[in-house]
Write a protein that holds these residues in place. Structure first.
Motif, PDB file in Angstrom:
ATOM      1  N   PRO A   1       1.521 -10.903   2.380  1.00  0.00           N
ATOM      2  CA  PRO A   1       2.061  -9.868   0.602  1.00  0.00           C
ATOM      3  C   PRO A   1       2.362 -10.687   0.006  1.00  0.00           C
ATOM      4  O   PRO A   1       2.740 -12.247   0.055  1.00  0.00           O
ATOM      5  CB  PRO A   1       3.009  -8.754   1.006  1.00  0.00           C
ATOM      6  N   THR A   2       1.994 -11.100  -1.390  1.00  0.00           N
ATOM      7  CA  THR A   2       2.095 -11.894  -2.959  1.00  0.00           C
ATOM      8  C   THR A   2       3.002 -10.883  -3.034  1.00  0.00           C
ATOM      9  O   THR A   2       3.673  -9.769  -3.039  1.00  0.00           O
ATOM     10  CB  THR A   2       0.957 -11.727  -3.847  1.00  0.00           C
ATOM     11  N   ALA A   3       3.908 -11.476  -4.052  1.00  0.00           N
ATOM     12  CA  ALA A   3       5.124 -11.826  -4.886  1.00  0.00           C
ATOM     13  C   ALA A   3       5.017 -10.300  -5.533  1.00  0.00           C
ATOM     14  O   ALA A   3       5.670  -9.378  -5.941  1.00  0.00           O
ATOM     15  CB  ALA A   3       6.236 -12.787  -5.117  1.00  0.00           C
ATOM     16  N   GLY A   4       4.195 -10.050  -6.298  1.00  0.00           N
ATOM     17  CA  GLY A   4       3.703  -9.784  -7.230  1.00  0.00           C
ATOM     18  C   GLY A   4       2.465  -9.386  -6.744  1.00  0.00           C
ATOM     19  O   GLY A   4       1.154  -9.847  -6.230  1.00  0.00           O
ATOM     20  N   HIS A   5       1.735  -7.638  -7.025  1.00  0.00           N
ATOM     21  CA  HIS A   5       0.851  -7.053  -6.821  1.00  0.00           C
ATOM     22  C   HIS A   5      -0.241  -7.698  -8.492  1.00  0.00           C
ATOM     23  O   HIS A   5       0.198  -7.826  -9.550  1.00  0.00           O
ATOM     24  CB  HIS A   5       1.076  -6.047  -7.599  1.00  0.00           C
ATOM     25  N   ALA A   6      -1.733  -8.100  -8.132  1.00  0.00           N
ATOM     26  CA  ALA A   6      -1.973  -8.528  -8.831  1.00  0.00           C
ATOM     27  C   ALA A   6      -2.336  -7.754  -9.754  1.00  0.00           C
ATOM     28  O   ALA A   6      -3.222  -8.406 -10.929  1.00  0.00           O
ATOM     29  CB  ALA A   6      -3.910  -9.444  -8.230  1.00  0.00           C
ATOM     30  N   LEU A   7      -2.827  -6.796  -9.878  1.00  0.00           N
ATOM     31  CA  LEU A   7      -2.927  -5.307 -10.282  1.00  0.00           C
ATOM     32  C   LEU A   7      -2.135  -5.156 -11.564  1.00  0.00           C
ATOM     33  O   LEU A   7      -2.595  -4.488 -12.453  1.00  0.00           O
ATOM     34  CB  LEU A   7      -3.534  -4.248  -9.977  1.00  0.00           C
ATOM     35  N   VAL A   8      -1.131  -5.445 -11.722  1.00  0.00           N
ATOM     36  CA  VAL A   8       0.078  -5.031 -12.563  1.00  0.00           C
ATOM     37  C   VAL A   8       0.395  -6.677 -13.371  1.00  0.00           C
ATOM     38  O   VAL A   8       1.528  -7.159 -14.344  1.00  0.00           O
ATOM     39  CB  VAL A   8       0.811  -4.478 -12.031  1.00  0.00           C
ATOM     40  N   SER A   9      -0.189  -8.254 -12.759  1.00  0.00           N
ATOM     41  CA  SER A   9       0.216  -9.191 -13.247  1.00  0.00           C
ATOM     42  C   SER A   9      -0.853  -9.868 -14.541  1.00  0.00           C
ATOM     43  O   SER A   9      -1.688  -8.801 -15.077  1.00  0.00           O
ATOM     44  CB  SER A   9      -0.351 -10.623 -12.057  1.00  0.00           C
TER      45      SER A   9
ATOM     46  N   PRO B   1     -16.937 -13.910   7.344  1.00  0.00           N
ATOM     47  CA  PRO B   1     -17.425 -14.441   5.494  1.00  0.00           C
ATOM     48  C   PRO B   1     -18.004 -13.586   4.728  1.00  0.00           C
ATOM     49  O   PRO B   1     -17.062 -13.738   3.155  1.00  0.00           O
ATOM     50  CB  PRO B   1     -18.825 -15.034   5.893  1.00  0.00           C
ATOM     51  N   LYS B   2     -18.047 -11.947   4.602  1.00  0.00           N
ATOM     52  CA  LYS B   2     -18.510 -11.087   3.678  1.00  0.00           C
ATOM     53  C   LYS B   2     -17.425 -10.161   3.482  1.00  0.00           C
ATOM     54  O   LYS B   2     -17.242  -9.594   2.430  1.00  0.00           O
ATOM     55  CB  LYS B   2     -19.551 -10.550   4.214  1.00  0.00           C
ATOM     56  N   LEU B   3     -15.777 -10.002   4.332  1.00  0.00           N
ATOM     57  CA  LEU B   3     -14.773  -9.784   3.729  1.00  0.00           C
ATOM     58  C   LEU B   3     -13.679 -10.345   2.501  1.00  0.00           C
ATOM     59  O   LEU B   3     -13.309 -11.516   3.630  1.00  0.00           O
ATOM     60  CB  LEU B   3     -14.592  -9.308   5.390  1.00  0.00           C
ATOM     61  N   ALA B   4     -13.186  -9.778   2.246  1.00  0.00           N
ATOM     62  CA  ALA B   4     -12.715 -10.204   0.933  1.00  0.00           C
ATOM     63  C   ALA B   4     -10.925  -9.315   0.911  1.00  0.00           C
ATOM     64  O   ALA B   4     -11.576  -8.548   1.103  1.00  0.00           O
ATOM     65  CB  ALA B   4     -12.849 -10.513  -0.801  1.00  0.00           C
ATOM     66  N   LEU B   5     -10.566 -10.122   0.954  1.00  0.00           N
ATOM     67  CA  LEU B   5      -8.427  -9.149   0.864  1.00  0.00           C
ATOM     68  C   LEU B   5      -7.964  -9.194  -0.434  1.00  0.00           C
ATOM     69  O   LEU B   5      -8.030 -10.535  -1.069  1.00  0.00           O
ATOM     70  CB  LEU B   5      -7.897  -9.552   1.707  1.00  0.00           C
ATOM     71  N   LEU B   6      -7.416  -8.612  -0.864  1.00  0.00           N
ATOM     72  CA  LEU B   6      -6.815  -8.589  -2.181  1.00  0.00           C
ATOM     73  C   LEU B   6      -4.711  -7.962  -1.729  1.00  0.00           C
ATOM     74  O   LEU B   6      -5.092  -6.743  -0.999  1.00  0.00           O
ATOM     75  CB  LEU B   6      -7.076  -7.501  -3.877  1.00  0.00           C
ATOM     76  N   PRO B   7      -4.399  -9.121  -1.368  1.00  0.00           N
ATOM     77  CA  PRO B   7      -2.981  -8.804  -0.878  1.00  0.00           C
ATOM     78  C   PRO B   7      -2.235  -7.587  -1.720  1.00  0.00           C
ATOM     79  O   PRO B   7      -2.570  -7.407  -3.161  1.00  0.00           O
ATOM     80  CB  PRO B   7      -2.707 -10.196  -0.459  1.00  0.00           C
ATOM     81  N   GLY B   8      -1.381  -6.343  -0.954  1.00  0.00           N
ATOM     82  CA  GLY B   8      -0.674  -6.280  -1.025  1.00  0.00           C
ATOM     83  C   GLY B   8       1.172  -6.889  -1.560  1.00  0.00           C
ATOM     84  O   GLY B   8       0.811  -7.983  -1.954  1.00  0.00           O
ATOM     85  N   SER B   9       1.662  -5.902  -2.029  1.00  0.00           N
ATOM     86  CA  SER B   9       3.094  -6.798  -2.454  1.00  0.00           C
ATOM     87  C   SER B   9       4.301  -5.713  -2.008  1.00  0.00           C
ATOM     88  O   SER B   9       4.022  -4.435  -2.468  1.00  0.00           O
ATOM     89  CB  SER B   9       3.195  -6.730  -3.978  1.00  0.00           C
ATOM     90  N   ARG B  10       5.263  -6.236  -1.661  1.00  0.00           N
ATOM     91  CA  ARG B  10       6.156  -5.194  -1.540  1.00  0.00           C
ATOM     92  C   ARG B  10       6.718  -5.036  -2.443  1.00  0.00           C
ATOM     93  O   ARG B  10       8.104  -3.931  -2.786  1.00  0.00           O
ATOM     94  CB  ARG B  10       6.794  -6.155  -0.042  1.00  0.00           C
TER      95      ARG B  10
END
Ligand SMILES: Nc1ncnc2c1ncn2[C@@H]1O[C@H](COP(=O)(O)OP(=O)(O)OP(=O)(O)O)[C@@H](O)[C@H]1O
Ligand SMILES: [Mg+2]
Length: 248
Positions: free
Chosen positions: A53-61, A75-84
């Protein structure tokens, strides 16, 4: 723009994350470019793929979302990690208009690059789930074949209908998926009948059986397709993938 599938059910442990991860993987294997977006502060989708998980969520940064997208073993799967981060969860869930517009802008900036975006939601119909629904084109509801399977669904459907109206019909019912399916159990057959009678054609013909491979794969940081490609779970999510592609 591609299809944006939001996986929701306010009931916990019904197979939302398992479905988001493995449906995304099967679509990627079917050569569709996919982004799995983790909107749940539990970050189970993120850790299922062996990521942190990332320290902060990309959607609010303030950074662009694309900088936070990571590659996976497929190869065709990307992830936008969550944040706690609870603070970021509050921001993501805010009904504050300015913040909602910012989240939406962030989401729209990445949607165009993929054939499919799958959003894994927390077990709630709160503001966070509503933010995700408002950004989606389809809602996918996993239902566990257990007692009280349909409980709370009325509230969920009400919320979904509210978002459908608010988004001028951009959001549609993508489908209902029966999970932990065991046809030898009377209970499974009852839930199957009840759900199909109530919801009709939107219920997927494919069902996901209880399969230990599906529950073991995340601890290896893999989808079921790498961990146990010949398993019943892998077969079920391939079937579901084909149905999703057919429903286009
Ligand atoms: N078809 C299945 N067969 C066996 N185990 C499963 C299956 N689907 C999910 N599980 C297991 O059941 C548990 C709950 O599944 P999952 O995490 O996908 O549910 P969820 O709805 O995302 O939960 P939450 O509401 O907490 O986010 C997990 O341990 C998962 O590995
Ligand atoms: Mg989950």
């Amino acid at each position: 723009m591609g299809r944006i599938l939001c996986v929701v059910n306010q009931k916990g442990g019904v197979g939302k994350t398992t479905t988001a991860v493995n449906l995304a993987a099967s679509l990627a294997i079917a050569n569709q470019s996919c982004l799995l977006m983790d909107m749940d502060p539990q970050c189970n989708a993120t850790t299922s793929l062996g990521q942190s998980p990332t320290a902060g969520h990309a959607l609010v940064s303030d950074r662009s979302v694309s900088e936070s997208i990571v590659v996976t073993k497929l190869p065709k799967l990307a992830l936008l990690p969550g944040s706690r981060s609870f603070q970021d969860v509050d921001l993501l869930a805010t009904s504050d208009d300015q913040q909602a517009v910012r989240v939406r802008k962030h989401l729209d900036s990445v949607f165009e690059s993929y054939d499919f975006v799958l959003i894994d939601c927390p077990p709630s119909v709160g503001e966070l789930t509503q933010t995700a629904l408002a950004a989606s084109t389809e809602v996918l509801i996993p239902i566990q074949c257990e007692y009280f399977a349909m409980e709370g669904l009325t509230q969920l459907i009400k919320t979904i209908k509210k978002v459908i109206v608010a988004t001028d019909g951009r959001l549609t019912f993508g489908g209902i998926l029966l999970t932990m399916y065991d046809p030898s159990l009377e209970l499974t057959r009852e839930v199957d009948q009840e759900v199909r009678e109530f919801f009709g054609d939107i219920v997927f013909e494919s069902v996901v059986p209880r399969d230990v491979s599906l529950s073991e794969a995340p601890s290896h940081g893999e989808t079921v397709f790498q961990y146990a490609p010949r398993s019943r779970g892998a077969y079920a999510y391939t079937q579901l993938c084909m149905e999703v592609l057919q429903r286009d």
